[in-house]
Design an enzyme around this catalytic site. Structure first.
Site, mmCIF file in Angstrom:
data_model
loop_
_atom_site.group_PDB
_atom_site.id
_atom_site.type_symbol
_atom_site.label_atom_id
_atom_site.label_comp_id
_atom_site.label_asym_id
_atom_site.label_seq_id
_atom_site.Cartn_x
_atom_site.Cartn_y
_atom_site.Cartn_z
ATOM 1 N N GLU A 17 8.274 -10.583 16.029
ATOM 2 C CA GLU A 17 8.120 -11.025 17.357
ATOM 3 C C GLU A 17 8.115 -12.514 17.415
ATOM 4 O O GLU A 17 8.433 -13.034 18.430
ATOM 5 C CB GLU A 17 6.494 -10.793 17.737
ATOM 6 C CG GLU A 17 5.965 -11.225 18.959
ATOM 7 C CD GLU A 17 4.655 -10.723 19.476
ATOM 8 O OE1 GLU A 17 4.278 -11.102 20.637
ATOM 9 O OE2 GLU A 17 4.136 -9.966 18.747
ATOM 10 N N ARG A 39 0.798 -1.371 0.061
ATOM 11 C CA ARG A 39 0.109 -0.012 -0.154
ATOM 12 C C ARG A 39 0.907 1.299 0.130
ATOM 13 O O ARG A 39 0.331 2.201 -0.656
ATOM 14 C CB ARG A 39 -0.989 0.138 1.205
ATOM 15 C CG ARG A 39 -2.248 -0.897 1.040
ATOM 16 C CD ARG A 39 -3.261 -0.926 1.917
ATOM 17 N NE ARG A 39 -2.699 -1.201 3.220
ATOM 18 C CZ ARG A 39 -2.746 -2.325 3.935
ATOM 19 N NH1 ARG A 39 -3.219 -3.236 3.326
ATOM 20 N NH2 ARG A 39 -1.970 -2.137 5.380
#
Length: 171
Positions: A95, A58
């Protein structure tokens, strides 16, 4: 014009508990899109960029017309394996695992002033990795810009450059 009026909020996307801020309604509204690009250009001009780098995918929607408006070049920062030819990559920790971003070799000349652009700044991991990648090839990354910043995720804290966000959400 309040750009938030043109950003649709979609609850539970892409998974339960996530509130997704959808810019497709902003892109579809000609006046709001013109205002968005005008405000982005105003923020970017002060950094005198040579190149606008857009983060997949995007970010391309914002970076390419911004580069055209400013009369400078545009390059793509993509996930690994999506660019043809020789590439320069940077792998960074997530993570749970790692990811890699790439640019095409010779896309940036050492010393070129680059503004890094995406539609949204959340945790800042991809922005920070992209800054490191651009610096690896000698770019002078002067700032970052986005339409939306999710302030509560503190992504700005991972960046050591000015960040320009047109709208922000604190929850």
């Amino acid at each position: 014009m309040d750009l938030k009026d043109h950003i649709r909020e979609i609850p539970d996307f892409p998974k339960p508990g996530i509130l997704f801020y959808d810019i497709s309604t902003l892109l579809a509204h000609a006046d709001a899109w013109q205002v968005t690009m005008g405000r982005m250009a105003k923020a970017a001009r002060q950094h005198q960029p040579d190149v606008i780098a857009g983060i997949e995918s995007r970010g391309f929607l914002v970076a390419a017309p911004l580069a055209l408006k400013l009369g400078c070049g545009f390059i793509m920062v993509r996930k690994q394996g999506k660019l043809p030819g020789k590439t320069i990559r940077h792998t960074y920790a997530l993570e749970y695992g790692e990811d890699t971003v790439e640019i095409q070799d010779n896309a940036i000349e050492p010393g070129q002033r680059v503004i890094l652009v995406d539609d949204l700044l959340a945790t800042g991991g991809t922005f920070a990795a992209s800054v490191e990648l651009l610096r690896k090839v000698g770019a002078d990354v002067t700032s970052a810009a986005c339409i939306i910043e999710l302030e509560f995720l503190k992504g700005r804290d991972k960046l050591d450059i000015p960040v320009h966000a047109l709208v922000s959400y604190d929850q």
